[in-house]
Motif scaffolding. Structure first.
Motif, PDB file in Angstrom:
ATOM      1  N   HIS A 232       0.863  -1.189   0.000  1.00 31.53           N
ATOM      2  CA  HIS A 232       0.000   0.000   0.000  1.00 31.53           C
ATOM      3  C   HIS A 232       0.892   1.229   0.000  1.00 31.53           C
ATOM      4  CE1 HIS A 232      -3.492   2.504   0.733  1.00 31.53           C
ATOM      5  NE2 HIS A 232      -2.852   3.083   1.744  1.00 31.53           N
ATOM      6  N   ASN A 233       0.955   1.899  -1.148  1.00 32.30           N
ATOM      7  CA  ASN A 233       1.854   3.049  -1.324  1.00 32.30           C
ATOM      8  C   ASN A 233       3.278   2.653  -0.939  1.00 32.30           C
ATOM      9  OD1 ASN A 233      -0.325   4.612  -2.175  1.00 32.30           O
ATOM     10  ND2 ASN A 233      -0.806   5.297  -0.108  1.00 32.30           N
ATOM     11  N   TYR A 310      10.522  -1.722   2.189  1.00 39.02           N
ATOM     12  CA  TYR A 310      11.965  -1.667   1.960  1.00 39.02           C
ATOM     13  C   TYR A 310      12.277  -1.243   0.527  1.00 39.02           C
ATOM     14  CZ  TYR A 310      16.886  -3.032   1.957  1.00 39.02           C
ATOM     15  OH  TYR A 310      18.244  -3.025   1.854  1.00 39.02           O
ATOM     16  N   ALA A 311      11.410  -1.602  -0.400  1.00 43.23           N
ATOM     17  CA  ALA A 311      11.670  -1.264  -1.805  1.00 43.23           C
ATOM     18  C   ALA A 311      10.354  -0.936  -2.502  1.00 43.23           C
ATOM     19  CB  ALA A 311      12.345  -2.436  -2.501  1.00 43.23           C
TER      20      ALA A 311
END
Length: 311
Positions: A232-233, A310-311
């Protein structure tokens, strides 16, 4: 010429009288402000300083005093709520310790005072003593965990973690318990690529264990427990949900509070101590995330954990 000097004298006299009136008005305003402020402080009321004045400097001073009063009132209210919370916490901890310890003493008295007990009967009672002792130790551990989390002594190392993998491991660990209780398990975890987030693997295991245990304990009436992982985003979301008794609307904003233990809330995961969801919230926040709950009783109750992607 005399007329001019007379007019000048009158103007100067009026100016002096005006300045004198203004000075007296300022003195009266300051005396009122002092008296009112002292009354507010002594009586600890939630009043503000209200004064009609055209003096812009006095207005500015009153505004700042009112800001200070409001801050002080909020601080006092927060301190009062903390005192209530601490007293309630100590009362609950005392009760939750006393109950199993009373049972332990009861079993030991039977063992010591009944010479006719068989070895098998003694072993049964000792097993119960052992179980109750473990219960006390678990409760004390939860209490000290919360103390460390709130005091800042519990440091959590943040790194890259695979949320999908950790969630799969946790739901599988509960799978036998769920199926034994005839509870349907709904899993929705993406398998196209790992859901990586900033967090701590060990603490996320604890969070999921708490939330899944909570869902099983309070949501089993709905006969379904679900776990979803999604992006989510810039966050990775984890939903743990059930269709059980749910949480009333008036409790949803307070269910994560320390020692909040109303009978119809669900913050009684640890023998009524009200520590479970509070510890869960603190752990999530330590990892830089958020946790929230939405609930419609017997339709769907969802605990949502959001961690930074994290990415």
């Amino acid at each position: 010429m005399d007329m001019i000097w007379g007019m000048i004298t009158i103007v100067l006299l009026l100016l002096v009288l005006f300045q004198r009136h203004r000075y007296k008005q300022q003195q009266a305003n300051l005396l009122y402000a002092h008296t009112k402020l002292k009354a507010i402080t002594d009586q600890r009321t939630e009043e503000k300083l209200l004064l009609q004045t055209e003096d812009i400097h006095l207005k500015a001073l009153l505004n700042e005093i009112n800001r200070l009063l409001e801050h002080n009132q909020k601080t006092a209210a927060s301190y009062y709520q903390m005192e209530i919370s601490i007293r309630k916490m100590l009362s609950n901890i005392s009760h939750d310790l006393r109950t199993p310890l009373t049972v332990v003493l009861g079993y030991l008295e039977v063992i010591l005072n009944d010479p006719e007990l068989t070895r098998q009967e003694v072993d049964v009672l000792l097993a119960k003593v052992h179980n109750k002792s473990i219960e006390v130790l678990h409760l004390m551990k939860k209490f000290f965990d919360l103390v460390k989390l709130e005091s800042g002594d519990h440091e959590i190392e943040i790194s890259k973690i695979d949320v999908s993998e950790i969630c799969q491991a946790n739901i599988l660990a509960f799978y036998d318990i769920l199926t034994a209780r005839d509870i349907e398990v709904v899993i929705d975890i993406p398998d196209d690529r790992p859901c990586l987030a900033y967090g701590n693997e060990e603490e996320l295991h604890r969070i999921l264990n708490n939330l899944l245990s909570n869902a099983i304990q309070y949501g089993s009436e709905g006969h379904v427990v679900g776990l979803s992982v999604y992006r989510h985003n810039k966050h990775i979301g984890i939903d743990i949900w059930d269709r059980g008794q749910g949480i009333g609307e008036k409790h949803q904003d307070r269910v994560f509070e320390r020692m909040y233990t109303l009978e119809d809330s669900r913050n009684r995961l640890y023998q009524g101590s009200g520590l479970g969801l509070t510890i869960t919230k603190r752990l999530v926040e330590k990892m830089g995330g958020t946790i929230s709950v939405t609930s419609t009783p017997y339709q769907k109750t969802v605990f949502t954990v959001m961690l930074k992607s994290y990415a």
